[in-house]
Design a protein around this motif. Structure first.
Motif, mmCIF file in Angstrom:
data_model
loop_
_atom_site.group_PDB
_atom_site.id
_atom_site.type_symbol
_atom_site.label_atom_id
_atom_site.label_comp_id
_atom_site.label_asym_id
_atom_site.label_seq_id
_atom_site.Cartn_x
_atom_site.Cartn_y
_atom_site.Cartn_z
ATOM 1 N N THR A 65 0.806 -1.224 0.000
ATOM 2 C CA THR A 65 0.000 0.000 0.000
ATOM 3 C C THR A 65 0.841 1.277 0.000
ATOM 4 O OG1 THR A 65 -0.134 -0.105 2.402
ATOM 5 C CG2 THR A 65 -1.945 -1.093 1.182
ATOM 6 N N HIS A 66 2.170 1.158 -0.043
ATOM 7 C CA HIS A 66 3.017 2.351 0.060
ATOM 8 C C HIS A 66 3.626 2.759 -1.268
ATOM 9 C CE1 HIS A 66 2.946 2.258 4.508
ATOM 10 N NE2 HIS A 66 2.830 0.960 4.318
ATOM 11 N N GLY A 67 3.024 2.358 -2.371
ATOM 12 C CA GLY A 67 3.581 2.689 -3.679
ATOM 13 C C GLY A 67 3.420 1.504 -4.606
ATOM 14 N N GLU A 68 3.985 1.614 -5.799
ATOM 15 C CA GLU A 68 3.862 0.530 -6.765
ATOM 16 C C GLU A 68 5.207 0.284 -7.422
ATOM 17 O OE1 GLU A 68 -0.794 0.831 -8.002
ATOM 18 O OE2 GLU A 68 0.651 1.941 -9.202
ATOM 19 N N CYS A 69 5.511 -0.985 -7.610
ATOM 20 C CA CYS A 69 6.801 -1.358 -8.188
ATOM 21 C C CYS A 69 6.648 -2.718 -8.848
ATOM 22 C CB CYS A 69 7.838 -1.422 -7.061
ATOM 23 S SG CYS A 69 9.458 -2.044 -7.546
ATOM 24 N N SER A 70 7.362 -2.935 -9.943
ATOM 25 C CA SER A 70 7.384 -4.257 -10.568
ATOM 26 C C SER A 70 8.800 -4.789 -10.586
ATOM 27 C CB SER A 70 6.857 -4.182 -11.999
ATOM 28 O OG SER A 70 5.491 -3.843 -11.990
ATOM 29 N N GLU A 71 8.893 -6.089 -10.379
ATOM 30 C CA GLU A 71 10.190 -6.778 -10.363
ATOM 31 C C GLU A 71 10.158 -7.827 -11.470
ATOM 32 O OE1 GLU A 71 11.537 -8.192 -6.377
ATOM 33 O OE2 GLU A 71 11.499 -10.166 -7.315
ATOM 34 N N TYR A 72 11.168 -7.824 -12.337
ATOM 35 C CA TYR A 72 11.187 -8.719 -13.492
ATOM 36 C C TYR A 72 12.339 -9.696 -13.372
ATOM 37 C CZ TYR A 72 8.496 -4.790 -15.207
ATOM 38 O OH TYR A 72 7.569 -3.785 -15.328
ATOM 39 N N TRP A 73 12.042 -10.963 -13.595
ATOM 40 C CA TRP A 73 13.091 -11.989 -13.630
ATOM 41 C C TRP A 73 13.253 -12.422 -15.078
ATOM 42 C CZ3 TRP A 73 16.329 -12.719 -9.795
ATOM 43 C CH2 TRP A 73 15.956 -12.248 -8.541
ATOM 44 N N SER A 74 14.314 -11.932 -15.725
ATOM 45 C CA SER A 74 14.470 -12.097 -17.171
ATOM 46 C C SER A 74 15.442 -13.205 -17.510
ATOM 47 C CB SER A 74 14.980 -10.801 -17.799
ATOM 48 O OG SER A 74 14.105 -9.761 -17.471
ATOM 49 N N THR A 75 15.164 -13.831 -18.655
ATOM 50 C CA THR A 75 15.996 -14.923 -19.150
ATOM 51 C C THR A 75 16.539 -14.588 -20.528
ATOM 52 O OG1 THR A 75 15.937 -17.229 -19.898
ATOM 53 C CG2 THR A 75 13.858 -16.038 -19.967
ATOM 54 N N LEU A 76 17.643 -15.243 -20.887
ATOM 55 C CA LEU A 76 18.196 -15.089 -22.233
ATOM 56 C C LEU A 76 17.541 -16.060 -23.204
ATOM 57 C CD1 LEU A 76 21.991 -14.910 -21.265
ATOM 58 C CD2 LEU A 76 20.520 -13.005 -21.945
ATOM 59 N N GLU A 77 16.769 -16.988 -22.686
ATOM 60 C CA GLU A 77 16.193 -18.045 -23.524
ATOM 61 C C GLU A 77 14.667 -17.957 -23.549
ATOM 62 O OE1 GLU A 77 17.852 -21.828 -22.199
ATOM 63 O OE2 GLU A 77 19.760 -20.791 -21.899
ATOM 64 N N VAL A 78 14.178 -16.822 -23.996
ATOM 65 C CA VAL A 78 12.730 -16.588 -23.999
ATOM 66 C C VAL A 78 11.995 -17.623 -24.841
ATOM 67 C CG1 VAL A 78 11.038 -14.729 -24.055
ATOM 68 C CG2 VAL A 78 13.459 -14.199 -24.283
ATOM 69 N N SER A 79 12.626 -18.013 -25.957
ATOM 70 C CA SER A 79 11.923 -18.883 -26.906
ATOM 71 C C SER A 79 11.618 -20.253 -26.316
ATOM 72 C CB SER A 79 12.752 -19.030 -28.180
ATOM 73 O OG SER A 79 14.016 -19.556 -27.846
ATOM 74 N N SER A 80 12.386 -20.683 -25.323
ATOM 75 C CA SER A 80 12.139 -22.012 -24.754
ATOM 76 C C SER A 80 11.320 -21.963 -23.460
ATOM 77 C CB SER A 80 13.474 -22.737 -24.525
ATOM 78 O OG SER A 80 14.314 -21.941 -23.738
ATOM 79 N N CYS A 81 10.721 -20.832 -23.170
ATOM 80 C CA CYS A 81 9.944 -20.718 -21.924
ATOM 81 C C CYS A 81 8.628 -21.471 -22.006
ATOM 82 C CB CYS A 81 9.637 -19.253 -21.625
ATOM 83 S SG CYS A 81 11.007 -18.399 -20.873
ATOM 84 N N ARG A 82 8.305 -22.140 -20.920
ATOM 85 C CA ARG A 82 6.978 -22.722 -20.781
ATOM 86 C C ARG A 82 6.589 -22.680 -19.313
ATOM 87 N NH1 ARG A 82 5.853 -28.086 -21.405
ATOM 88 N NH2 ARG A 82 6.460 -28.759 -19.338
ATOM 89 N N GLY A 83 5.292 -22.850 -19.055
ATOM 90 C CA GLY A 83 4.872 -22.770 -17.661
ATOM 91 C C GLY A 83 3.419 -23.117 -17.502
ATOM 92 N N GLY A 84 2.895 -22.828 -16.328
ATOM 93 C CA GLY A 84 1.499 -23.137 -16.072
ATOM 94 C C GLY A 84 1.179 -22.993 -14.601
ATOM 95 N N MET A 85 0.066 -23.607 -14.240
ATOM 96 C CA MET A 85 -0.400 -23.569 -12.844
ATOM 97 C C MET A 85 -0.806 -24.992 -12.474
ATOM 98 S SD MET A 85 -1.465 -21.440 -10.259
ATOM 99 C CE MET A 85 -2.339 -19.934 -10.588
ATOM 100 N N THR A 86 -0.288 -25.532 -11.367
ATOM 101 C CA THR A 86 -0.636 -26.898 -10.977
ATOM 102 C C THR A 86 -1.990 -26.928 -10.254
ATOM 103 O OG1 THR A 86 0.304 -26.875 -8.750
ATOM 104 C CG2 THR A 86 1.829 -27.328 -10.564
ATOM 105 N N ASP A 87 -2.533 -28.126 -10.089
ATOM 106 C CA ASP A 87 -3.805 -28.283 -9.379
ATOM 107 C C ASP A 87 -3.714 -27.760 -7.948
ATOM 108 O OD1 ASP A 87 -4.740 -29.461 -11.624
ATOM 109 O OD2 ASP A 87 -4.537 -31.531 -10.896
ATOM 110 N N GLN A 88 -2.501 -27.797 -7.398
ATOM 111 C CA GLN A 88 -2.335 -27.328 -6.018
ATOM 112 C C GLN A 88 -2.019 -25.840 -5.919
ATOM 113 O OE1 GLN A 88 0.330 -30.605 -5.712
ATOM 114 N NE2 GLN A 88 -0.499 -31.171 -3.706
ATOM 115 N N GLY A 89 -2.098 -25.146 -7.056
ATOM 116 C CA GLY A 89 -1.946 -23.698 -7.034
ATOM 117 C C GLY A 89 -0.520 -23.201 -7.118
ATOM 118 N N VAL A 90 0.397 -24.049 -7.580
ATOM 119 C CA VAL A 90 1.770 -23.587 -7.809
ATOM 120 C C VAL A 90 1.854 -23.057 -9.241
ATOM 121 C CG1 VAL A 90 4.201 -24.254 -7.975
ATOM 122 C CG2 VAL A 90 2.755 -25.237 -6.161
ATOM 123 N N ALA A 91 2.151 -21.769 -9.376
ATOM 124 C CA ALA A 91 2.370 -21.181 -10.706
ATOM 125 C C ALA A 91 3.854 -21.271 -11.006
ATOM 126 C CB ALA A 91 1.903 -19.732 -10.738
#
Ligand code: 3EB
Length: 328
Positions: free
Chosen positions: A54-80
């Protein structure tokens, strides 16, 4: 260093900070600090985590050199999660509740099991954000201690010994439950580091809670070309005791702690120059933002763009600041 580890690629995730909701296509994950509820999803090829702030706004980015091979999702237990083949970012959030430990243990175990199933063998950095960290739970136990209990049991159940616990941050936010995110590498070599001026947090005496905090003071990640030191949240603590009765003293003791940790890394490793690439600075009181950030930015020679300042409760009510960072 063993020969086999020299084969590891050099795609170490890079962190950067920006204005709220700036686009960042090369990011495996975006962590946003913004008012509202905690949110977690996998969208547009990245994990998007919002931590209530509540004291401001900020974004933090975790960047990779291998964007083309990125994949991901969300598990049934809520792990993104999002991976690039070398690196994994994974997170969970937990709604608020009168007692934290049971649900924290369950979610944390799901998170750790996910990392193990995915065969990311090197877990090297974790962040733990705990709503109203210094308030009591339904049984009168401080919520941070309640959280530590569930986390410790999860690590035990997942087969971690104390010495295998990685660097971490444990810090407050204003409202809500718990947000946790972590970084792991598939085959990276890492070493967990302790500070000679402090006893390991996982050996804090029982006076600090039913289960000690589960983290190392720092983790060094080895790479083909370089070392990266992930400094845990560091505060004005000597051995296991909070010291420093005013802001200036706490700043100085925290700086000495960081220097002592860096020195103990240098004794063992080729961390010659030890350049600070980023800091995350947390202050309990908004009025201390400028004083604390000025000193740390100067001492560690880091620009304001690479050293965001947050107003957060620290896990012991007497502590006025905590600082984490990445050095290489
Ligand atoms: C300390 O040294 C200060 O519970 O994960 C720093 C870093 C602290 C991580 C955690 C807590 C945690 O005990 C607090």
């Amino acid at each position: 260093m063993e020969q086999s580890h020299l084969m590891v690629g050099h795609n170490i995730l890079r962190v950067s900070y920006g204005a709220f909701q700036t686009e960042h296509r090369s990011a495996l994950a975006v962590v946003q600090y913004a008012p509202g509820n905690a949110k977690l999803c996998y969208r547009n090829g990245q994990v998007q985590l919002t931590i209530p702030y509540t004291h401001g706004e900020c974004s933090e980015y975790w960047s990779t050199l291998e964007v083309s091979s990125c994949r991901g999702g969300m598990t049934d237990q809520g792990v993104a999660w999002c991976e690039d083949g070398t690196n994994l970012f994974a997170a969970f959030i937990l709604d608020d509740r009168p007692r934290l430990s049971g649900a924290v243990q369950e979610k944390y175990e799901a998170l750790l099991n996910f990392v193990q199933e995915k065969e990311y063998r090197t877990l090297y950095r974790i962040w733990n954000y705990i709503g109203r960290i210094n308030q009591s739970n339904k049984d009168g136990l401080e919520r941070y201690r309640d959280f530590c209990l569930g986390r410790a049991l999860a690590f035990e159940r997942s087969g971690f010994t104390m010495e295998t616990l990685p660097a971490a941050t444990g810090i407050g936010f204003d409202e809500g439950g718990v947000c946790v995110y972590l970084l792991a590498r598939r085959d990276g070599l890492a070493a967990n580091i302790e500070n000679p001026l402090q006893i390991p947090a996982y050996r804090y005496p029982i006076t600090y809670g039913p289960k000690s905090p589960s983290f190392a003071r720092g983790t060094v990640l080895y790479d083909q070309q370089r070392l990266e030191l992930y400094l845990s949240g560091t505060a004005s603590i000597r051995q296991s005791v909070s010291v420093g009765s005013n802001l200036e003293e706490q700043i100085n003791i925290t700086i000495e702690n960081i220097h002592a940790l860096i020195e103990s890394v240098k004794e063992k490793e080729e961390l010659d120059n030890c350049v600070c690439s980023s800091l995350k600075i947390y202050v309990r009181h908004a009025k201390d933002k400028a004083a604390v950030s000025n000193v740390f930015r100067h001492v560690f020679n880091v620009s304001p763009e690479n050293s965001p300042v947050f107003v957060s409760d620290i896990c012991r009510s007497e502590l006025l600041l905590e600082v984490e960072g990445v050095f290489s």
